[in-house]
Design an enzyme around this catalytic site. Structure first.
Site, PDB file in Angstrom:
ATOM      1  N   PRO A  63       0.805  -1.223   0.000  1.00  0.00           N
ATOM      2  CA  PRO A  63       0.000   0.000   0.000  1.00  0.00           C
ATOM      3  C   PRO A  63       0.839   1.273   0.000  1.00  0.00           C
ATOM      4  O   PRO A  63       0.323   2.352  -0.287  1.00  0.00           O
ATOM      5  CB  PRO A  63      -0.849  -0.120   1.275  1.00  0.00           C
ATOM      6  N   ARG A 121      -1.679  -9.042 -21.335  1.00  0.00           N
ATOM      7  CA  ARG A 121      -2.523  -8.732 -22.491  1.00  0.00           C
ATOM      8  C   ARG A 121      -1.841  -7.762 -23.462  1.00  0.00           C
ATOM      9  O   ARG A 121      -2.284  -7.611 -24.595  1.00  0.00           O
ATOM     10  CB  ARG A 121      -3.884  -8.196 -22.047  1.00  0.00           C
ATOM     11  N   ASP A 136      -7.462   0.771 -25.867  1.00  0.00           N
ATOM     12  CA  ASP A 136      -8.107   0.657 -24.567  1.00  0.00           C
ATOM     13  C   ASP A 136      -8.128   2.010 -23.860  1.00  0.00           C
ATOM     14  O   ASP A 136      -7.291   2.871 -24.118  1.00  0.00           O
ATOM     15  CB  ASP A 136      -7.345  -0.333 -23.674  1.00  0.00           C
ATOM     16  N   GLU A 189       1.482  -7.934   8.988  1.00  0.00           N
ATOM     17  CA  GLU A 189       1.605  -6.492   9.183  1.00  0.00           C
ATOM     18  C   GLU A 189       2.515  -5.827   8.152  1.00  0.00           C
ATOM     19  O   GLU A 189       2.343  -4.677   7.806  1.00  0.00           O
ATOM     20  CB  GLU A 189       2.141  -6.220  10.599  1.00  0.00           C
TER      21      GLU A 189
END
Length: 248
Positions: A89, A154, A169, A116
């Site tokens: 994160p 992809r 895209d 953690e």
């Protein structure tokens, strides 16, 4: 491309790697996907991979030994150092631009953590990229790794049936994609825009660009801040702003 995933839950990847585009990419030999249970590289009899943090605190921390040993296992001594991606994160927010960058590599290694956090020596000595797929917290890095792997694979040559599919895209061009329609031309009284059935390809391309610009302006105006708008596109945006004011 070779992709190795270090995970405590390798069975999570079976469905994702065995279906759809990722399955086809492996059949075409465009990518080799392997998932390694790094618990097997624990030096402890109980195969533990985590421990309490020095200095105290809540939660458990992934130990360095299993990760270091697993990285040694998937890295050949003579090969160029792979890109080692830590799902975290604290990492940079993932984007299509990053996917395109990673698609040019020969070897990617993903570290999927739990608990953690990681022993900092992993981050400082093994990792080349720290990536977050968004400002939210997941139980582990597996789902994030799946998302990134799908978006990268992809983009590899010949993986998609039509190379233009990836190029056009949303986000690849810098704008959101225009609306799409298919048969029937009229369904329940709802008609496909006439320009798309006109056969005039120049008008169709102009319509698509306008709609792409409109959708981006309405939904993700932040993308336009760094997009190199042509004078014509700037004029279209001015027109969109005037139309909005009239409606208000």
């Amino acid at each position: 491309m070779k992709i190795d995933v270090l995970s405590l839950f390798p069975s999570m990847f079976q469905g994702v790697f065995g279906e759809s585009i990722l399955k086809k990419a492996q059949e075409k030999k465009a990518v080799e996907l392997d998932v390694i249970d790094f618990r097997e590289f624990s030096p402890h009899k109980q195969k533990s991979v985590d421990d309490y943090p020095y200095g105290g605190g809540a939660g458990m921390v992934l130990k360095p030994e299993p990760i270091f040993e697993a990285i040694d296992h998937v890295t050949s001594s003579g090969e160029k150092k792979p890109r080692v991606i830590l799902l975290c994160p604290q990492g940079e927010t993932y984007t299509q631009k990053k996917a395109e960058e990673l698609s040019n590599e020969n070897h990617l290694v993903f570290i999927c953590g739990h608990y953690e956090g990681y022993d900092e020596r992993i981050r400082e000595n093994l990792v080349t990229d720290e990536i977050s797929i968004g400002d939210f917290v997941l139980t582990g890095g597996e789902l994030g790794a799946m998302v990134i792997i799908d978006s990268v694979v992809r983009l590899l040559p010949e993986v998609l049936g039509n190379a233009e599919s990836a190029e056009k895209d949303s986000f690849s061009s810098g704008l959101l994609e225009h609306p799409h329609y298919t048969r029937p031309a009229v369904y329940r009284g709802l008609e496909v825009p006439g320009v798309l059935t006109s056969g005039n390809h120049a008008h169709i391309e102009e319509w698509r660009m306008k709609e792409s610009l409109k959708r981006t302006w309405e939904r993700r105006p932040d993308l336009l801040e760094s997009y190199p708008l042509s004078q014509q596109q700037k004029d279209w945006i001015i027109q969109l702003e005037k139309e909005k004011k009239r409606v208000e």
